[in-house]
Design an enzyme around this catalytic site. Structure first.
Site, PDB file in Angstrom:
ATOM      1  N   ASP A   1       0.784  -1.078   0.058  1.00  0.00           N
ATOM      2  CA  ASP A   1      -0.095   0.010   0.106  1.00  0.00           C
ATOM      3  C   ASP A   1       0.606   1.319   0.055  1.00  0.00           C
ATOM      4  O   ASP A   1       0.424   2.305   0.501  1.00  0.00           O
ATOM      5  CB  ASP A   1      -0.922   0.039   1.063  1.00  0.00           C
ATOM      6  CG  ASP A   1      -2.024  -1.158   0.961  1.00  0.00           C
ATOM      7  OD1 ASP A   1      -2.635  -1.016  -0.283  1.00  0.00           O
ATOM      8  OD2 ASP A   1      -2.598  -1.570   1.978  1.00  0.00           O
TER       9      ASP A   1
ATOM     10  N   ASP B   1      -7.055  -4.106  -4.952  1.00  0.00           N
ATOM     11  CA  ASP B   1      -6.661  -2.687  -4.573  1.00  0.00           C
ATOM     12  C   ASP B   1      -5.322  -2.185  -5.256  1.00  0.00           C
ATOM     13  O   ASP B   1      -5.213  -0.986  -5.324  1.00  0.00           O
ATOM     14  CB  ASP B   1      -6.728  -2.650  -3.269  1.00  0.00           C
ATOM     15  CG  ASP B   1      -7.795  -3.247  -2.232  1.00  0.00           C
ATOM     16  OD1 ASP B   1      -8.185  -4.424  -2.794  1.00  0.00           O
ATOM     17  OD2 ASP B   1      -8.090  -2.767  -1.197  1.00  0.00           O
TER      18      ASP B   1
END
Length: 395
Positions: free
Chosen positions: A108, A168
């Site tokens: 991330d 994601d």
């Protein structure tokens, strides 16, 4: 293409300005608490609590600061000075975080460093922001597997049970394209393109719904199986994941120019639209609709709107108008029925999001259900900003 929701109202330019103004003011009200600290990923009782910079979500709050700074500066507001100062404090924290490898062993890095440090560098030329973002890009490519050609999401790199990507990550990859452009080193971009190809060929199902996560054989790199962590069940379409697919396909086309990603965007988006309730704001999983006793995920609608507003740049005028209308309809529904209007009600921007809802068939924790969440607030502001002006995106 079947046109849906033809009679749903669109947000007006005046409403966009009102919503952005309130959002900026709400961010400014939060600065005394959330400059040296960050917002927790989700609110509790509609109010965010201050936390350290050690979660995957912290960049979204800093992104709200930079979006607010843009709006304030454009309007000649004195708030621009305090917003810039707060953003720079947080940039220092992000540099400290990557230098000391504080909770960065995951994929991330884009969510953390694009809306915080890439944004700061693009807007102000902050050299510490540039340094931090390039180091974050280096951290991200350290999770790349040549066997399988993908960036691993979570967990130890030598564990078969973690040999997977998640949808994601399509939003983490712009950090790598920026790093290649900024440094002149093509390695970042090459890894991003390989990951995009692997991801879209595996997370998108035949009916254009999407897997949350997809596993590969550790020895051969061959595709193994899809599963969910945060959706209702393995075969369902997690609402936020499908929205990541909408935005991710738009960004994939932006950076690669591969025409097939435009067509993939159309199909993934159509599946999303066909599984929305009457007010266009999805339940947490697209398995559910009007009449189901399940929580919504308003953040998903904002993410999808951003993806549509990005993709219309690359479409002919007629098709672009269709997707812009959808985006304006999403934002009208959010503005009317989900957005915070009174700071006494919440210190966030958008209610009725779902971070993680446990079901009998998934493995996730139950947290942040029917609350504000940080990415929901950020993407709400991003979508409004895209409607307000020709925005130079942070991604």
């Amino acid at each position: 293409m079947e046109i849906l929701f033809e009679n749903m109202p669109c947000i007006t330019d005046e409403e966009v300005s009102k919503a952005l103004c309130f959002s900026k003011e709400q961010v400014v009200r939060n600065l005394p608490v959330f400059t040296d600290k960050f917002q927790k990923a989700y609110s509790e009782g509609k109010f965010y609590q201050p936390v350290e910079n050690d979660d995957w979500t912290n960049g979204f709050w800093t992104g709200e600061i930079w979006l607010s700074y843009e709006y304030a500066k454009e309007n000649g507001s004195e708030d621009a000075k305090s917003l810039k100062a707060a953003g720079e404090v947080q940039v220092e924290d992000f540099l400290h975080r990557i230098d000391n490898k504080i909770m960065v062993d995951h994929h991330d890095m884009g969510f953390l460093y694009s809306p915080s440090c890439v944004a700061a560098y693009k807007l102000t030329g902050n050299q510490k922001a540039r340094e931090a973002a390039i180091k974050a890009a280096d951290q991200l490519i350290s999770r790349y597997h040549p066997v399988g050609e993908f960036i691993q999401a979570w967990g130890p790199m030598n564990a078969p049970e973690n040999y997977r990507l998640i949808i994601d990550c399509l939003l983490n990859l712009p950090l790598l394209y920026w790093a290649s452009e900024e440094t002149g080193d093509s390695k970042y971009k090459e890894i991003a393109e390989k990951h995009i190809h692997t991801a879209v060929n595996n997370v998108v199902r035949k009916d254009y719904s999407t897997w949350h996560t997809f596993f590969f054989d550790m020895e051969t790199g061959a595709p193994d199986h899809g599963a969910t962590c945060q959706g209702y069940r393995d075969g369902s379409a997690w609402a936020r994941g499908q929205a990541w697919g909408v935005y991710g396909c738009a960004l994939a086309y932006k950076y690669t120019g591969r025409k097939e990603y435009i067509d993939l965007f159309r199909h993934v988006t159509q599946y999303y639209l066909e599984h929305l309730p009457k007010d266009m704001v999805p339940f947490w999983d697209l398995e559910f609709t009007d009449g189901d006793d399940q929580p919504r995920d308003s953040s998903s609608a904002s993410i999808a709107a951003c993806g549509m507003l990005e993709m219309i740049k690359y479409m002919d005028e007629k098709e672009a108008a269709v997707y812009e209308k959808y985006a304006r309809q999403f934002m009208k529904s959010l503005y009317d029925s989900y957005a915070v209007k009174d700071p006494k009600e919440s210190n966030g921007l958008v209610l009725h999001s779902t971070y993680s809802n446990h079901s009998p068939y998934n493995t996730c924790n139950h947290c942040g259900v029917d609350e504000c969440n940080s990415w929901g607030d950020y993407f709400y502001m991003e979508a409004l900003t895209r409607l307000h002006k020709d925005w130079k995106l942070y991604w």
